[in-house]
Design an enzyme around this catalytic site. Sequence first.
Site, PDB file in Angstrom:
ATOM      1  N   GLU A   1       1.396   3.691   2.911  1.00 33.74           N
ATOM      2  CA  GLU A   1       1.901   3.227   4.204  1.00 33.74           C
ATOM      3  C   GLU A   1       3.422   3.342   4.234  1.00 33.74           C
ATOM      4  OE1 GLU A   1      -1.983   0.324   4.721  1.00 33.74           O
ATOM      5  OE2 GLU A   1      -0.014  -0.588   4.464  1.00 33.74           O
TER       6      GLU A   1
ATOM      7  N   GLU B   1       0.976  -5.402  11.286  1.00 32.50           N
ATOM      8  CA  GLU B   1       0.318  -4.092  11.161  1.00 32.50           C
ATOM      9  C   GLU B   1       0.806  -3.160  12.270  1.00 32.50           C
ATOM     10  OE1 GLU B   1      -2.329  -2.627   9.394  1.00 32.50           O
ATOM     11  OE2 GLU B   1      -3.102  -4.275   8.142  1.00 32.50           O
TER      12      GLU B   1
ATOM     13  N   HIS C   1       0.863  -1.183   0.000  1.00 31.56           N
ATOM     14  CA  HIS C   1       0.000   0.000   0.000  1.00 31.56           C
ATOM     15  C   HIS C   1       0.896   1.228   0.000  1.00 31.56           C
ATOM     16  CE1 HIS C   1      -3.348  -2.635   1.858  1.00 31.56           C
ATOM     17  NE2 HIS C   1      -3.569  -2.452   0.564  1.00 31.56           N
TER      18      HIS C   1
ATOM     19  N   HIS D   1       2.259  -3.586   7.152  1.00 31.65           N
ATOM     20  CA  HIS D   1       1.144  -2.677   6.886  1.00 31.65           C
ATOM     21  C   HIS D   1       0.973  -1.744   8.077  1.00 31.65           C
ATOM     22  CE1 HIS D   1      -0.899  -4.575   3.327  1.00 31.65           C
ATOM     23  NE2 HIS D   1      -0.238  -5.643   3.744  1.00 31.65           N
TER      24      HIS D   1
HETATM   25 ZN   LIG Z   1      -1.905  -1.865   4.200  1.00 37.50          ZN
END
Ligand SMILES: [Zn+2]
Length: 238
Positions: free
Chosen positions: A49, A206, A46, A153
């Site tokens: 990020e 994450e 992503h 993430h």
């Molecule tokens: Zn992500």
Amino acid sequence: MTLRPRQEWGTILREPETYGRSHLGVPLEIWRPAGDCTLLIFAAIHGEEAETTFALSRALRQLREPSPHCAVVLAANPDGSIRGTRGNARGVELNRNFPTRDWQPNPVPHRSTLEDPRDVLLSPGSHPGSEPETQALITLIDELKPKAVIALHAPLACIDDANQSPLGRWLADRTGLEFVADVGYPTPGSFGTWGRENGVAVITYEFAMTNTDALVREHVPILVELLTKPELVTEGAP
Ligand SMILES: [Zn+2]
């Protein structure tokens, strides 16, 4: 492994190899390990990020020599990183573009911040695995055959490991992040689902929503451990 002196933390020790090109033609870069690859860590599938790239780069820059076992991809979606978008340059949410049995052509709802509604729509691609970044990552993993892949993430603040593996448990213990078996909503076409269907052990790491200083203090030492301790992959604990 001893680490580099702090004065040298501004640069990465080696030049990477390339495992493909993004839609915009940006090299997809990989830092390969010295020995057999048992772990792959990738950041920024992503593009928005950026903290995942920053933290992983910072850890990599501390190594005096190549990781014995761990391959590193600092930006799995470099077009998104350059443009500050979640998706790639074609607006595709790569983490819904993997060829899985549950892949869906519907737009992918996304929220800009944790407080916003999920009302921003992204494309999952024209068909499963349609994007060059997705294809290149799959080919790379087929070649490397790592025992585990850690996808970085933010900002859900959890360790998501469908296998509840020793490595995932170690990460949860070490980070203090919640240890979960799924993120609580459907993710058709995600990298994690692709991993489950293809026998690839995927752990989604994450980070929490936090400032850069806290991120460096909390996560960079843990990433350095992942890069320097092969035994974590097989045993989950030193
Ligand atoms: Zn992500």
